[in-house]
Design an enzyme around this catalytic site. Sequence first.
Site, PDB file in Angstrom:
ATOM      1  N   ASP A   1      -0.445  -5.649  12.407  1.00  0.00           N
ATOM      2  CA  ASP A   1      -1.115  -4.881  11.355  1.00  0.00           C
ATOM      3  C   ASP A   1      -0.701  -3.406  11.435  1.00  0.00           C
ATOM      4  O   ASP A   1      -1.529  -2.496  11.347  1.00  0.00           O
ATOM      5  CB  ASP A   1      -2.639  -5.030  11.468  1.00  0.00           C
ATOM      6  CG  ASP A   1      -3.318  -4.885  10.109  1.00  0.00           C
ATOM      7  OD1 ASP A   1      -2.603  -4.887   9.090  1.00  0.00           O
ATOM      8  OD2 ASP A   1      -4.551  -4.770  10.069  1.00  0.00           O
TER       9      ASP A   1
ATOM     10  N   ASN B   1       0.825  -1.220   0.000  1.00  0.00           N
ATOM     11  CA  ASN B   1       0.000   0.000   0.000  1.00  0.00           C
ATOM     12  C   ASN B   1       0.853   1.263   0.000  1.00  0.00           C
ATOM     13  O   ASN B   1       0.751   2.103   0.890  1.00  0.00           O
ATOM     14  CB  ASN B   1      -0.939  -0.004   1.215  1.00  0.00           C
ATOM     15  CG  ASN B   1      -0.202  -0.162   2.524  1.00  0.00           C
ATOM     16  OD1 ASN B   1       0.848  -0.784   2.582  1.00  0.00           O
ATOM     17  ND2 ASN B   1      -0.749   0.410   3.588  1.00  0.00           N
TER      18      ASN B   1
ATOM     19  N   PHE C   1      -8.238   4.547   8.109  1.00  0.00           N
ATOM     20  CA  PHE C   1      -8.213   3.352   8.941  1.00  0.00           C
ATOM     21  C   PHE C   1      -6.766   3.009   9.308  1.00  0.00           C
ATOM     22  O   PHE C   1      -5.860   3.168   8.502  1.00  0.00           O
ATOM     23  CB  PHE C   1      -8.767   2.153   8.160  1.00  0.00           C
ATOM     24  CG  PHE C   1     -10.247   2.203   7.913  1.00  0.00           C
ATOM     25  CD1 PHE C   1     -11.134   1.870   8.921  1.00  0.00           C
ATOM     26  CD2 PHE C   1     -10.760   2.570   6.675  1.00  0.00           C
ATOM     27  CE1 PHE C   1     -12.510   1.882   8.693  1.00  0.00           C
ATOM     28  CE2 PHE C   1     -12.130   2.585   6.443  1.00  0.00           C
ATOM     29  CZ  PHE C   1     -13.002   2.248   7.446  1.00  0.00           C
ATOM     30  N   GLY C   2      -6.550   2.497  10.514  1.00  0.00           N
ATOM     31  CA  GLY C   2      -5.248   1.913  10.834  1.00  0.00           C
ATOM     32  C   GLY C   2      -4.649   2.391  12.131  1.00  0.00           C
ATOM     33  O   GLY C   2      -4.977   3.468  12.639  1.00  0.00           O
TER      34      GLY C   2
END
Lengths: 312, 418
Positions: B306, B96, B324-325
């Site tokens: 993650d 990504n 997100f994240g």
Amino acid sequence: MSELSVNHLLGIKYISEADIHLIFETADHFKEVINRPIKKVPSLRDITIANLFFENSTRTRLSFELAEKRLSADVINFSAASSSVKKGETLIDTVNNILSMKVDMVVMRHPNPGAGVFLSKHINASIVNAGDGAHEHPTQALLDCYSIRERLKDVAGKKVVIVGDILHSRVALSNIFALQKLGAEVKVCGPKTLIPKYIERIGVSYEKNLRSALEWCDVANMLRVQNERMDISYFPSTREYTQQYGVNKALLDSLGKEIVVMHPGPINRGVEITSDVADSKQAIILEQVQNGVAIRMAVLYLLASKIQHNEN
Amino acid sequence: MSLLLLKSATIVDAASKHHLKKRDILIENGVIRKIGASIKNEKAKTVTLENLHVSQGWFDSSVSFGEPGLEERETISNGLRTAAHSGFTAVAVNPNTNPVNDSKAGVQFLMAKGEGNPVNLYPVGALTVRSEGVDLAELYDMHSEGAIAFGDYKHPVENANLLKIALQYAQNFGGLVQSMPMEPSVARKGVVNEHVNSTLLGLKGIPSLAEELQITRDLYLLEYTGGKLHIPTVSTRAGVKLVREAKKKGLDVTCSVSVSNLVLTDDRLEDFDTNYKLLPPLRTESDRKALLKGLKDGTIDGVTSDHNPIDIENKKTEFDHAMFGSIGLESCFGALNSEIGTEASVAALVALKDRFGIDSNLIEEGSTAELTLFNPDHDYVFSEENILSASKNSAFLGVRMKGKAYGIYSNKKLVLNS
């Protein structure tokens, strides 16, 4: 108690039952004021309020503005569709720019849930949430409950059904919280596509049939079908919606009792309710609007007195 | 010739005969020369640390480092430094980036950046061109350059036929295919778990149904095609159940769980704090318990942090607009160790190596020394000062945890927290 337990009104969730009663009692006083020949009081003479509307609104903005002016506050208005703000400046920057001009309170409507909560952590001003996405619209719930109290003497023990699009509705959520805090029983009614799957887990029951819901209730709060808030289709046509969830006079008359009909406006006549219902004496839609000003005066007054109190 | 002596280290390695024994470990030129109750060697640099524990080097199967293109979030060099200080000797880096790592050149860039680092960097190549889900990327080419798996990170493969083809195609070279378990037309614009909290907050929900549907589909595809499927970050009770049944059936499927989903629930969302905006979203306590059980019984193969650094501009904003994240490397071991204990944590952090084709080095004399050094009893509240990443978006800020890495010994280099 003569003081709110909070410094912002971000949602009904964040205030106590005692806060609600204090707001109602204060609104009683302001309601008397706005029915005088001279409708203005000097209570907020040295307070400046910014109305920040990041989403379109006519009646809520007018109601707040009127409430502010009747309290003699200085008022500035800012309107921006969320898209133009998104292009560049962040919400915090936008608001801080306005606050640097010595603004004491912010009334904000915003398309995103939690925008008011977010802002309250990053800026130094008292915030009134005038609607944040599908989260809360606390002054609407306060004025709705105030109107029920006015018509039925008390909210406690009453049965209220909220009909329509519960999924996208901040009005529904704030009403649920306020009604529960005040001891009313709440049902929601509407097509299942517009009901949050876990709504019963927050103490609200679901009735799919409108007639059954109306037979059960003392008050029906008819929400507007918010097509602009839906990005996909939740029912095939407005026509079908009305067939199942529209209230008409014949239905109302067949109930064998007189229920109170409410609507937060603006009404889609012939969709949620027919004209003869909207204009009937059972409907308290215009009372809601009038009470809206008194309730907002009460909220602004009580929050402003906390600012003054904190400064002293 | 370099000599290093680790004194009084409790070895945590279930496959080693020294498991749970306190030993001195002598390392010579990157190889474990001797393990004994008390080793004396005056030429060796001696490391003595309080309550020192040593295990095989930990592996994180899903980290994001922003480089190339998103260096404001994290650079590879600081990302690897963070990994080392957090106890990881190997990381699989997601595609990504900007541009998306979907080609040989992208893989080469990452490999070159990782060259000579104590931490082994393994690229994950995009499954589809620009991760757009339309055309298959050049998987074999990337595989030949060192990509260890293929996936579009958080983008689900919408087109079932494309995943079918990917699973078939990758078999020729034993490629591992990853598929994000989220059916996009059901997840839609959801930002949190669909449940009571999403209802109370007026936030759009991602139903666990979205995960259930996608895993079901993917397992049917896998059954049809054969091949190797890895499902990254399972988050629901139903998801665990599906994988458990598939494994019983004998399908070649593995899955991971994010430490966030294993430790936290959507009750954290109360305040609209965007640090808890994660994908998959934080779920309910019932899901969390099912994930713990799945990890324990082997349905879930391993744990990932993650790790996904997001710059403040994309987090300090309205909840709907936030990305997100969460970062996770720094808090991974502490959070996990507090939840499931030391032996299980170590096992969960090395288990996926084999699946991703990475050598495991036992703690035995003669083995390559690839070790994590840690103290499982270090008790602290995770706070900003514990963050080494360029971005500070941690879902674990304020969480009390027990267990902290001292660092690693890997690729003949010792990295220790100061």
